[in-house]
Design a protein around this motif. Structure first.
Motif, PDB file in Angstrom:
ATOM      1  N   ASN A  17       0.814  -1.220   0.000  1.00  0.00           N
ATOM      2  CA  ASN A  17       0.000   0.000   0.000  1.00  0.00           C
ATOM      3  C   ASN A  17       0.848   1.271   0.000  1.00  0.00           C
ATOM      4  O   ASN A  17       0.620   2.190   0.780  1.00  0.00           O
ATOM      5  CB  ASN A  17      -0.968   0.015   1.191  1.00  0.00           C
ATOM      6  N   LEU A  18       1.810   1.319  -0.902  1.00  0.00           N
ATOM      7  CA  LEU A  18       2.681   2.489  -1.045  1.00  0.00           C
ATOM      8  C   LEU A  18       2.177   3.344  -2.206  1.00  0.00           C
ATOM      9  O   LEU A  18       2.923   3.703  -3.116  1.00  0.00           O
ATOM     10  CB  LEU A  18       4.132   2.048  -1.301  1.00  0.00           C
ATOM     11  N   GLY A  34      14.367   0.035   7.306  1.00  0.00           N
ATOM     12  CA  GLY A  34      15.188   1.078   7.925  1.00  0.00           C
ATOM     13  C   GLY A  34      15.195   2.341   7.100  1.00  0.00           C
ATOM     14  O   GLY A  34      14.157   2.855   6.717  1.00  0.00           O
ATOM     15  N   ASP A  35      16.395   2.847   6.781  1.00  0.00           N
ATOM     16  CA  ASP A  35      16.542   4.137   6.112  1.00  0.00           C
ATOM     17  C   ASP A  35      16.003   4.180   4.689  1.00  0.00           C
ATOM     18  O   ASP A  35      15.697   5.254   4.195  1.00  0.00           O
ATOM     19  CB  ASP A  35      18.018   4.548   6.078  1.00  0.00           C
ATOM     20  N   SER A  41       8.246  -5.037  10.313  1.00  0.00           N
ATOM     21  CA  SER A  41       8.025  -6.486  10.383  1.00  0.00           C
ATOM     22  C   SER A  41       6.706  -6.908   9.746  1.00  0.00           C
ATOM     23  O   SER A  41       6.615  -7.991   9.163  1.00  0.00           O
ATOM     24  CB  SER A  41       8.104  -6.966  11.825  1.00  0.00           C
ATOM     25  N   ILE A  42       5.684  -6.075   9.834  1.00  0.00           N
ATOM     26  CA  ILE A  42       4.408  -6.395   9.183  1.00  0.00           C
ATOM     27  C   ILE A  42       4.611  -6.420   7.664  1.00  0.00           C
ATOM     28  O   ILE A  42       4.090  -7.297   6.970  1.00  0.00           O
ATOM     29  CB  ILE A  42       3.313  -5.355   9.551  1.00  0.00           C
ATOM     30  N   ASP A  43       5.378  -5.462   7.165  1.00  0.00           N
ATOM     31  CA  ASP A  43       5.684  -5.432   5.735  1.00  0.00           C
ATOM     32  C   ASP A  43       6.457  -6.676   5.313  1.00  0.00           C
ATOM     33  O   ASP A  43       6.258  -7.198   4.211  1.00  0.00           O
ATOM     34  CB  ASP A  43       6.489  -4.173   5.381  1.00  0.00           C
ATOM     35  N   ALA A  44       7.337  -7.172   6.181  1.00  0.00           N
ATOM     36  CA  ALA A  44       8.098  -8.388   5.876  1.00  0.00           C
ATOM     37  C   ALA A  44       7.148  -9.562   5.659  1.00  0.00           C
ATOM     38  O   ALA A  44       7.333 -10.369   4.741  1.00  0.00           O
ATOM     39  CB  ALA A  44       9.092  -8.698   6.996  1.00  0.00           C
ATOM     40  N   LEU A  45       6.115  -9.647   6.487  1.00  0.00           N
ATOM     41  CA  LEU A  45       5.118 -10.711   6.321  1.00  0.00           C
ATOM     42  C   LEU A  45       4.403 -10.559   4.983  1.00  0.00           C
ATOM     43  O   LEU A  45       4.142 -11.555   4.298  1.00  0.00           O
ATOM     44  CB  LEU A  45       4.101 -10.684   7.469  1.00  0.00           C
ATOM     45  N   LEU A  50       3.665 -12.230  -0.713  1.00  0.00           N
ATOM     46  CA  LEU A  50       3.860 -11.881  -2.123  1.00  0.00           C
ATOM     47  C   LEU A  50       4.702 -12.944  -2.828  1.00  0.00           C
ATOM     48  O   LEU A  50       4.360 -13.400  -3.920  1.00  0.00           O
ATOM     49  CB  LEU A  50       4.529 -10.504  -2.242  1.00  0.00           C
ATOM     50  N   LEU A  51       5.791 -13.356  -2.214  1.00  0.00           N
ATOM     51  CA  LEU A  51       6.656 -14.385  -2.810  1.00  0.00           C
ATOM     52  C   LEU A  51       5.906 -15.698  -3.010  1.00  0.00           C
ATOM     53  O   LEU A  51       6.050 -16.349  -4.045  1.00  0.00           O
ATOM     54  CB  LEU A  51       7.892 -14.631  -1.935  1.00  0.00           C
TER      55      LEU A  51
END
Length: 85
Positions: A17-18, A34-35, A41-45, A50-51
């Motif tokens: 949702n970007l 990070g930068d 961590s939610i985005d990592a899930l 997605l993968l």
């Protein structure tokens, strides 16, 4: 710019949702967490989902996930390697 990386960036924008970003604004070698994009961590899930959904790739090892999700370049390389096996 590599067509696959553009597609991947579009998928990241949609999955995370970007909406206010375009693929051109996401640098290939910028950190996703990070930068860089500032993912969490939610985005990592969401990236793991997605993968699995788009590429039928399962990531079980958290340490490997960290390396795979370092940047668009590392993510694209990982997907390409996994699909080539």
């Amino acid at each position: 710019m590599d067509t696959f990386k553009i597609k991947l960036k579009e998928q990241l924008i949609e999955a995370l949702n970007l909406e206010d970003m375009t693929p051109k604004e996401i640098e290939d070698d910028a950190p996703l967490f990070g930068d860089g994009l500032g993912l969490d961590s939610i985005d990592a899930l969401e990236l793991i989902v997605l993968l699995e959904k788009e590429y039928d790739i399962k990531l079980a090892d958290p340490e490997k996930s960290r390396a795979v999700f370092a940047s668009v370049n590392t993510l694209a390389s990982f997907i390409t390697e996994e699909q080539g096996q």
